[in-house]
Design an enzyme around this catalytic site. Structure first.
Site, PDB file in Angstrom:
ATOM      1  N   LYS A  32       0.835  -1.199   0.000  1.00 41.45           N
ATOM      2  CA  LYS A  32       0.000   0.000   0.000  1.00 41.45           C
ATOM      3  C   LYS A  32       0.871   1.251   0.000  1.00 41.45           C
ATOM      4  O   LYS A  32       1.699   1.439   0.870  1.00 41.45           O
ATOM      5  CB  LYS A  32      -0.907  -0.002   1.221  1.00 41.45           C
ATOM      6  CG  LYS A  32      -1.920  -1.148   1.170  1.00 41.45           C
ATOM      7  CD  LYS A  32      -2.651  -1.272   2.461  1.00 41.45           C
ATOM      8  CE  LYS A  32      -1.714  -1.611   3.581  1.00 41.45           C
ATOM      9  NZ  LYS A  32      -2.395  -1.727   4.875  1.00 41.45           N
ATOM     10  N   THR A  80      -7.765   9.227   9.676  1.00 37.34           N
ATOM     11  CA  THR A  80      -7.315   8.036   8.953  1.00 37.34           C
ATOM     12  C   THR A  80      -6.888   6.894   9.875  1.00 37.34           C
ATOM     13  O   THR A  80      -6.428   5.860   9.404  1.00 37.34           O
ATOM     14  CB  THR A  80      -6.121   8.371   8.044  1.00 37.34           C
ATOM     15  OG1 THR A  80      -5.083   8.929   8.862  1.00 37.34           O
ATOM     16  CG2 THR A  80      -6.484   9.356   6.953  1.00 37.34           C
ATOM     17  N   GLY A 129      -6.859   3.672  11.605  1.00 34.80           N
ATOM     18  CA  GLY A 129      -7.610   2.429  11.438  1.00 34.80           C
ATOM     19  C   GLY A 129      -7.808   2.009  10.000  1.00 34.80           C
ATOM     20  O   GLY A 129      -8.463   0.998   9.737  1.00 34.80           O
ATOM     21  N   THR A 130      -7.252   2.774   9.050  1.00 33.40           N
ATOM     22  CA  THR A 130      -7.514   2.411   7.651  1.00 33.40           C
ATOM     23  C   THR A 130      -6.882   1.065   7.271  1.00 33.40           C
ATOM     24  O   THR A 130      -7.467   0.324   6.487  1.00 33.40           O
ATOM     25  CB  THR A 130      -7.027   3.499   6.678  1.00 33.40           C
ATOM     26  OG1 THR A 130      -5.723   3.901   7.058  1.00 33.40           O
ATOM     27  CG2 THR A 130      -7.934   4.703   6.673  1.00 33.40           C
ATOM     28  N   GLY A 131      -5.716   0.750   7.819  1.00 34.43           N
ATOM     29  CA  GLY A 131      -5.057  -0.531   7.487  1.00 34.43           C
ATOM     30  C   GLY A 131      -5.881  -1.717   7.949  1.00 34.43           C
ATOM     31  O   GLY A 131      -6.148  -2.648   7.188  1.00 34.43           O
ATOM     32  N   CYS A 132      -6.291  -1.646   9.217  1.00 34.87           N
ATOM     33  CA  CYS A 132      -7.103  -2.743   9.776  1.00 34.87           C
ATOM     34  C   CYS A 132      -8.401  -2.867   8.990  1.00 34.87           C
ATOM     35  O   CYS A 132      -8.874  -3.963   8.675  1.00 34.87           O
ATOM     36  CB  CYS A 132      -7.448  -2.468  11.236  1.00 34.87           C
ATOM     37  SG  CYS A 132      -6.044  -1.962  12.215  1.00 34.87           S
TER      38      CYS A 132
END
Ligand SMILES: Cc1ncc(COP(=O)(O)OP(=O)(O)O)c(N)n1
Ligand SMILES: Cc1ncsc1CCOP(=O)(O)O
Ligand SMILES: [Mg+2]
Length: 580
Positions: free
Chosen positions: A254, A287, A289-292
């Site tokens: 990413k 932003t 928490g976007t990965g989880c």
């Protein structure tokens, strides 16, 4: 082979007490700070997973029949509830970790069970405490869920010890699942180590080979690759390839914070093909928490039966939409706030659970009031027949209809389309689309500008725009469209004075476009093959009016066209031309 598609996030461990950011940077010679919520995981199709798990340690996986993807609606297939188990850390601020996973799965209509590996005390300022749970507790949680419930997909986040990776491995060996999504969480956005350097080798040696997809952000990918510098899209491709060599079936690197790009670019690699997934960057503080969220959304879509690529594309779109909806929320006083996963709750009329999937453009049925009149067919019958024949998206193009009649017809057709989970778009008439809460609109170059349409409809609705040239295509992307309708490819009687662009014109638009494209204009059973044989990767399908609706039996004609397209795409499949 390269693919460019249109349309991006993470965390870490310490046994007990914390490290300050400066200590962390000294101790962590890799010089990375991972965005807690910017890890995503991609995995290709589910098939082949068995092989990889077998390699790792004799795990066997349940086969996922391809038909599942066709029968699933809103999280259920074969009367089973789609189920994701998340094995991650708890975030007291509820923006990331277990809490983000629960909310994401709920928003995507999928049941989510939880195995908590650690309890973090954190907020929008940073991580104040980490308590790692005893390994016996983690093992007991896994056993409790897996021995009793049918789990489709396991997603991992914060794994704070090598023992937990081993516990996961042993549990999956005993209780096989369809896919494993690994979000290699290592350090929080605020710089807190959530997975220490001692576990890196376990990630490389044991965890990655188990994964159907691993979703590092740039910093995590760099760490996993021993500190490799990742500054360009080319670097990301090399990283994806090197990570793939460590054993995961699919890799998603990413690039949300790639300095050299104004877009959010992610690289997906399935061991054979590279896909460049692009979206515009959303300017927001919210932003965390976007990965989880990305990883759990991928897991949820896989659990519902999506292919890996579709799951990844949908997850990227879901995160983007949630970020866009959450720009104005203001939670906490720190530098990075959480966003709203359940943005749909804010909607007055929740519509399709599904977000736009470019593969919906495969067989696009566009109605025509004149043709329905000619054949004495109510529009609802025409729409039902097209769907029964295999249309994957429907547009109401009712040029002569009175506004009131058009609205009533649109409401009736929407009910039919919703029952079949088929998107319904309205041609030209934004007012009608808004009044009936249709799934989107299609506009031409002289209709309402795409930017204005987007501002009126919001981020969730599908917007298609007609493009005859590469310049139109670039503008469509910049203005926020979701797809391009390009044509007329062949001469047509359905649209007066329409310039034909030919197959060459279509190809030029596709190659210039960052958006998915559907071909339109004079397409029928005798020439549809030549269109799809262009083999350009973002050419998703054909849109047709007369070849379906100026016919006696709409169901039969749609079925024939569907079969022909399916056959052509299967043959062209592996020889796709890339666009840059
Ligand atoms: C899928 C699709 N592509 C192109 C068109 C044409 O739209 P437009 O250029 O606005 O022309 P009209 O359809 O309004 O005559 C379309 N409708 N659908
Ligand atoms: C609406 C439109 N836009 C470009 S060509 C066209 C007409 C397509 O109709 P047909 O499939 O009957 O040629
Ligand atoms: Mg128009």
């Amino acid at each position: 082979m390269d693919f460019l598609l249109s349309n991006t996030t993470s965390a870490s461990i310490s046994h007990h007490k914390l490290l300050t950011r400066s200590k962390l940077q000294n101790i962590f010679f890799f010089n990375f700070v991972i965005d807690y919520c910017q890890i995503c995981t991609l995995s290709d199709s589910i098939q082949g997973t068995r092989h990889r798990f077998d390699q790792f340690g004799g795990l066997t996986l349940k086969a996922m029949p391809e038909e599942k993807a066709l029968t699933v609606t809103n999280g259920s297939s074969n009367n089973k509830t789609a189920h994701v188990l998340t094995m991650a850390g708890s975030d007291s601020g509820a923006g990331a970790g277990i809490q983000a996973d629960l909310k994401t799965c709920a928003a995507r209509g999928v049941y989510c069970s939880t195995v908590i590996t650690a309890v973090t005390a954190q907020n929008t300022i940073g991580v104040q405490d980490v308590s790692v749970l005893p390994e016996e507790s983690v093992a007991a949680q896994l056993k409790a869920v897996l021995s009793d419930m049918h789990v489709d997909v396991v997603k991992t986040g914060m794994l704070p010890s090598t023992a937990m990776v081993k516990i996961l491995h042993d549990s999956l060996k005993q209780f096989p699942v369809q896919a494993l999504v690994v979000d290699p969480v290592m350090v929080s956005t605020s710089g807190h180590v959530l997975a220490g350097s001692s576990i890196l080798e376990t990630f490389r040696q044991d965890l990655l080979p188990m994964a159907d997809i691993v979703t590092p952000n740039l910093k995590e990918a760099s760490v996993l690759l021993g500190g490799l510098q990742l500054e360009t899209v080319t670097d990301m491709r090399l990283a994806a390839k090197s990570l793939h060599d460590m054993g995961p079936r699919n890799v998603l690197v990413k690039g949300g914070d790639l300095p050299s790009s104004s877009d959010a670019v992610d690289i997906f690699f399935n061991g054979k093909d590279f896909y460049e997934l692009r979206s515009s960057r959303i300017q927001t503080r919210n932003t965390h928490g976007t990965g989880c969220t990305m990883a759990s959304c991928i897991a949820a879509e896989l659990a519902k039966g999506s292919s890996m690529l579709s799951a990844v594309k949908l997850a990227k779109r879901y995160v983007e939409t949630a970020l866009e909806y959450s720009k104005s929320i203001n939670i906490g006083n720190g530098p990075q706030g959480p966003f709203d996963h359940i943005f749909k709750l804010k909607r007055r009329n929740p519509s399709r659970l599904q977000l736009f999937d470019p593969s919906d453009l495969f067989l696009y049925a566009v109605t025509d009031s004149g043709m329905n009149k000619k054949w004495g067919r109510p529009i609802t019958d025409a729409v039902k027949a097209a769907i029964e024949g295999g249309a994957t998206i429907v547009q109401l193009r009712e040029k002569d209809a009175e506004t009131g009649d058009f609205l009533e017809a649109a409401k009736a057709c929407l009910e039919i389309c919703r029952a079949h989970n088929i998107p319904l778009l309205i041609n030209d008439r934004i007012d009608i689309a808004m009044a009936c809460d249709a799934d989107g609109v299609h506009v031409g170059q002289s209709d309402m500008p795409v930017k204005t349409v987007r501002a009126l409809l919001g981020p969730e609705k599908i917007i298609g725009v007609s493009c005859k040239t590469p310049e139109h295509a670039l503008k469509a992307w910049a203005d926020g469209a979701d797809y391009i309708g390009s044509g007329g490819v062949f001469p047509t009687n359905t649209k007066a004075n329409n310039r034909t662009i030919g197959l060459d014109g279509l190809e030029a638009v596709c190659l210039a476009s960052k958006l998915p494209v559907v071909a339109i204009g004079g397409i029928n059973l005798s020439n549809a093959r030549s269109v799809m044989e262009l083999g350009v990767v973002n050419l998703e399908g054909v849109a047709v009016v007369s070849a379906l609706f100026d016919r006696d039996c709409v169901v039969a004609e749609t079925k024939k066209l569907n079969a022909l397209l399916t056959d052509t795409v299967a043959k062209v499949g592996s020889e796709m031309v890339c666009n840059k």
